[in-house]
Write a protein that holds these residues in place. Structure first.
Motif, mmCIF file in Angstrom:
data_model
loop_
_atom_site.group_PDB
_atom_site.id
_atom_site.type_symbol
_atom_site.label_atom_id
_atom_site.label_comp_id
_atom_site.label_asym_id
_atom_site.label_seq_id
_atom_site.Cartn_x
_atom_site.Cartn_y
_atom_site.Cartn_z
ATOM 1 N N ASP A 41 0.859 -1.219 0.103
ATOM 2 C CA ASP A 41 -0.018 -0.071 0.050
ATOM 3 C C ASP A 41 0.777 1.210 0.108
ATOM 4 O O ASP A 41 0.473 2.047 -0.607
ATOM 5 C CB ASP A 41 -0.974 -0.040 1.427
ATOM 6 N N LEU A 42 1.989 1.366 0.972
ATOM 7 C CA LEU A 42 2.778 2.377 0.930
ATOM 8 C C LEU A 42 3.688 2.717 -0.337
ATOM 9 O O LEU A 42 3.918 3.712 -0.924
ATOM 10 C CB LEU A 42 3.922 2.199 2.037
ATOM 11 N N VAL A 43 4.082 1.485 -0.995
ATOM 12 C CA VAL A 43 4.674 1.456 -2.282
ATOM 13 C C VAL A 43 3.795 2.129 -3.490
ATOM 14 O O VAL A 43 4.493 3.053 -4.078
ATOM 15 C CB VAL A 43 5.315 0.019 -2.476
ATOM 16 N N ASP A 44 2.784 1.681 -3.415
ATOM 17 C CA ASP A 44 1.822 2.080 -4.189
ATOM 18 C C ASP A 44 1.299 3.599 -4.141
ATOM 19 O O ASP A 44 1.462 4.374 -5.186
ATOM 20 C CB ASP A 44 0.289 1.360 -4.360
ATOM 21 N N TRP A 45 1.133 3.950 -2.926
ATOM 22 C CA TRP A 45 1.132 5.540 -2.587
ATOM 23 C C TRP A 45 2.257 6.294 -3.000
ATOM 24 O O TRP A 45 2.177 7.155 -3.675
ATOM 25 C CB TRP A 45 0.760 5.807 -1.071
ATOM 26 N N ALA A 46 3.310 5.697 -2.859
ATOM 27 C CA ALA A 46 4.705 6.473 -3.461
ATOM 28 C C ALA A 46 4.627 6.554 -4.799
ATOM 29 O O ALA A 46 5.155 7.776 -5.446
ATOM 30 C CB ALA A 46 5.965 5.928 -2.720
ATOM 31 N N ARG A 47 4.538 5.502 -5.346
ATOM 32 C CA ARG A 47 4.603 5.502 -6.970
ATOM 33 C C ARG A 47 3.506 6.185 -7.709
ATOM 34 O O ARG A 47 3.746 6.978 -8.395
ATOM 35 C CB ARG A 47 4.426 4.041 -7.356
ATOM 36 N N THR A 48 2.320 6.146 -7.043
ATOM 37 C CA THR A 48 1.310 6.955 -7.479
ATOM 38 C C THR A 48 1.296 8.406 -7.476
ATOM 39 O O THR A 48 0.983 9.266 -8.317
ATOM 40 C CB THR A 48 -0.063 6.422 -6.853
ATOM 41 N N CYS A 49 2.265 9.022 -6.324
ATOM 42 C CA CYS A 49 2.642 10.446 -6.402
ATOM 43 C C CYS A 49 3.557 10.659 -7.196
ATOM 44 O O CYS A 49 3.790 12.080 -7.539
ATOM 45 C CB CYS A 49 3.140 10.535 -4.710
ATOM 46 N N GLY A 50 4.505 9.631 -7.740
ATOM 47 C CA GLY A 50 5.155 10.132 -8.842
ATOM 48 C C GLY A 50 6.782 10.066 -8.319
ATOM 49 O O GLY A 50 7.799 10.349 -8.808
ATOM 50 N N PHE A 51 6.856 9.468 -6.887
ATOM 51 C CA PHE A 51 8.206 9.419 -6.305
ATOM 52 C C PHE A 51 8.805 8.120 -6.858
ATOM 53 O O PHE A 51 8.286 7.121 -7.307
ATOM 54 C CB PHE A 51 8.018 9.259 -4.712
ATOM 55 N N ILE A 52 10.305 8.060 -6.637
ATOM 56 C CA ILE A 52 11.238 6.923 -7.022
ATOM 57 C C ILE A 52 11.385 6.315 -5.782
ATOM 58 O O ILE A 52 11.888 6.499 -4.808
ATOM 59 C CB ILE A 52 12.369 7.506 -7.816
ATOM 60 N N VAL A 53 10.918 4.822 -5.718
ATOM 61 C CA VAL A 53 11.223 4.232 -4.668
ATOM 62 C C VAL A 53 12.289 3.631 -4.580
ATOM 63 O O VAL A 53 12.887 2.948 -5.573
ATOM 64 C CB VAL A 53 9.831 3.008 -4.600
ATOM 65 N N THR A 54 13.093 3.813 -3.499
ATOM 66 C CA THR A 54 14.411 3.350 -3.365
ATOM 67 C C THR A 54 14.535 2.077 -2.626
ATOM 68 O O THR A 54 15.327 1.075 -2.836
ATOM 69 C CB THR A 54 15.537 4.123 -2.767
ATOM 70 N N ALA A 55 13.498 1.945 -1.600
ATOM 71 C CA ALA A 55 13.241 0.701 -0.849
ATOM 72 C C ALA A 55 12.158 0.652 -0.063
ATOM 73 O O ALA A 55 11.446 1.686 -0.015
ATOM 74 C CB ALA A 55 14.689 0.486 0.301
ATOM 75 N N ALA A 56 11.782 -0.493 0.264
ATOM 76 C CA ALA A 56 10.407 -0.661 1.305
ATOM 77 C C ALA A 56 10.439 -1.845 2.034
ATOM 78 O O ALA A 56 11.550 -2.912 1.643
ATOM 79 C CB ALA A 56 9.386 -0.736 0.391
ATOM 80 N N GLY A 57 9.946 -1.936 3.195
ATOM 81 C CA GLY A 57 9.801 -3.463 4.027
ATOM 82 C C GLY A 57 9.365 -3.069 5.149
ATOM 83 O O GLY A 57 8.325 -2.021 5.569
ATOM 84 N N ARG A 58 9.651 -3.907 6.181
ATOM 85 C CA ARG A 58 9.035 -3.715 7.627
ATOM 86 C C ARG A 58 10.215 -3.848 8.537
ATOM 87 O O ARG A 58 11.423 -3.697 8.174
ATOM 88 C CB ARG A 58 8.514 -5.094 7.605
ATOM 89 N N CYS A 95 10.933 3.882 1.445
ATOM 90 C CA CYS A 95 11.764 5.136 1.247
ATOM 91 C C CYS A 95 11.900 5.389 -0.064
ATOM 92 O O CYS A 95 11.827 4.665 -1.170
ATOM 93 C CB CYS A 95 13.215 4.634 1.649
ATOM 94 N N PHE A 96 11.863 6.854 -0.390
ATOM 95 C CA PHE A 96 11.655 7.381 -1.879
ATOM 96 C C PHE A 96 12.734 8.617 -2.001
ATOM 97 O O PHE A 96 13.027 9.020 -1.151
ATOM 98 C CB PHE A 96 10.199 7.421 -2.214
ATOM 99 N N ARG A 97 12.901 8.652 -3.242
ATOM 100 C CA ARG A 97 13.796 9.893 -3.755
ATOM 101 C C ARG A 97 13.197 10.903 -4.532
ATOM 102 O O ARG A 97 12.346 10.595 -5.296
ATOM 103 C CB ARG A 97 14.756 9.158 -4.657
#
Length: 451
Positions: A163-180, A299-301
């Motif tokens: 859900d967080l990754v989808d949010w970041a990408r939908t906002c236009g950010f570049i996802v560098t990493a994700a996890g728990r 995390c996004f850039r």
């Protein structure tokens, strides 16, 4: 953002989303504790190998006896009550059930239940992430072919991370990493059900009060669940995984933007676009304040000066360069949040995360020197733990998925820390889980060769 009003409308219309739950353990019980507060959702049936235990758990979470006293599924469907029994196949096949919730925690059984549900035109929310980790992509493809939905379970960390990754990408950010997050020290890799509570931070009495399963909780502690869930996240988001397994860098929530950068910029990542787990303990075992142990993060850039300046203007926490930022959910509430998946699937026909590729595996790693003839006891047990690997390594090298390392005999001795392979075990080649996994491996190898 309007799931609850839609549920209310379904309730007003007398047309609730009708679900069947398979497995009334910890996750299932947590969901059942919330079910009475969810308009527009009717739990028609609960199937468990021990109906008496299921009924005891229903009592434990506050269900009145008359609410689950339906004589059969038809009776439950007609009266708006719930039937408790042991026949999962009958529950799946009942024409009134729209969504099957698979919460057995038994990977091979979970695969069979999912495939059987697809064959009966039922959507599936798969709580048994151990099964998703080794054949989620195959299950998602089978669901698509059947014209139904296959979904991760909201409340578990993989779906929340997606859900967080989808949010970041939908906002236009570049996802560098994700996890728990996680509580991790290297010595935990050898933990067993006998040592788990001391490491976990609970007394035996507290664990017994909560009816907590030591083997299941040990699967979290010994690194198995982080590997399993990270594989599921990678396969759902398309993110890569570390070649040699998770690093578990220690840090607080405010450290995430600094940690989750490429090594070339002072972070811990081999490259951008990767799954990782943040530990709440320093390497010396000291507790880190403001940790993310029970939560998830992305995390996004910001790739332009304008976005960097926006981060600064709105006073968000970034890395020292000001370009990396993170968003996190500090807690996950497991089965208490499952209603989100039921509403999303039932109302929007939309999964809360599902495997879109086969990027990663959680493989079986020996906890100690193992002798030929020993029986592997799966995640959280005494023999193996989970290690995260890219499928580009795990499939060609024949690594045994952790989800299929249950009750299988070793044919060869294995050294502590070594990965168990298919050639090392006497696998059950007759199960649907084995067949689906092997089909996936053939397809994955073909794709790797073509690339």
């Amino acid at each position: 953002m309007n799931l609850f009003p839609k549920l209310q409308k379904r309730a007003e219309e007398g047309n609730p989303i009708r679900v069947g739950l398979i497995g009334a353990g910890k996750f299932g019980s947590m969901f059942l504790a919330q079910a009475s507060r969810l308009p527009g959702i009717h739990v028609v049936g609960v199937a468990d190998l021990s109906p008496d235990n299921a009924k005891s758990n229903l009592d434990f979470v506050g269900w009145p006896t008359e609410r689950y006293a339906a004589a059969n599924l038809d009776d439950a469907f007609a009266k708006g009550t719930t039937h408790v029994g042991e026949d999962a196949a009958a529950l799946i096949a009942h024409p009134g059930i729209e969504i099957v919730i698979e919460a057995t925690g038994h990977p091979p059984a979970a695969v069979e239940h999912c495939l059987y549900a697809f064959g009966h035109g039922k959507h599936v929310i798969n709580v048994t992430v151990e099964a998703d980790a080794f054949c989620g992509f195959g299950l998602a493809q089978a669901a698509e072919k059947a014209g139904v939905i296959y979904s991760m379970a909201y409340g578990d960390q993989p779906a929340l991370t997606c859900d967080l990754v989808d949010w970041a990408r939908t906002c236009g950010f570049i996802v560098t990493a994700a996890g728990r997050g996680h509580k991790w020290l290297p010595k935990y890799r050898a933990s067993t059900p006998e040592t788990v509570w001391d490491h976990w931070g609970l007394t035996k009495e507290q664990a017994e009060r909560g009816r907590l399963n030591p083997k299941m909780f040990n699967a979290f502690l010994d690194g198995s669940k982080p590997a399993i869930e990270s594989a599921a996240i990678a396969n759902a988001t398309g993110l890569a995984v570390p070649a040699e397994g998770l690093l578990f860098p220690p840090g607080s929530v405010d450290d995430i933007p600094t940690l989750m950068r490429p090594e070339s910029e002072g972070g811990v990542l081999a490259h951008e676009g990767i799954v990782e787990v943040v530990s709440c303990l320093t390497r010396d075992g000291e507790q880190i304040q403001n940790d993310i142990r029970k939560g998830v993060w992305v995390c996004f850039r910001g790739d332009t000066d304008y976005i960097k300046n926006c981060f600064e203007e709105y006073k968000v926490t970034t890395d020292p360069s000001g370009r990396y930022m993170s968003l996190f959910k500090k807690w996950h509430m497991i089965g208490l949040e499952l209603g989100v998946s039921i509403a999303a699937v039932g109302l929007r026909k939309e999964a809360t995360g599902f495997a879109t590729c086969h990027n990663a595996d959680a493989v079986a790693v020996a906890k100690r020197d193992l002798a030929a003839g020993e029986m592997l006891d799966g995640e959280g047990g005494y023999t193996v733990s989970g290690g995260l690997r890219p499928s580009s390594i795990s499939v060609p090298q024949g690594h045994l998925p952790l989800g299929l390392a249950h009750n299988v005999k070793l044919l060869t001795p294995i050294k502590e820390g070594a990965v168990v392979t298919w050639a090392d075990v006497e696998a059950d080649t007759t199960s649907a889980a084995y067949e689906l996994r092997k089909e996936m491996e053939v397809a994955t190898l073909a794709k790797q060769k073509a690339a």
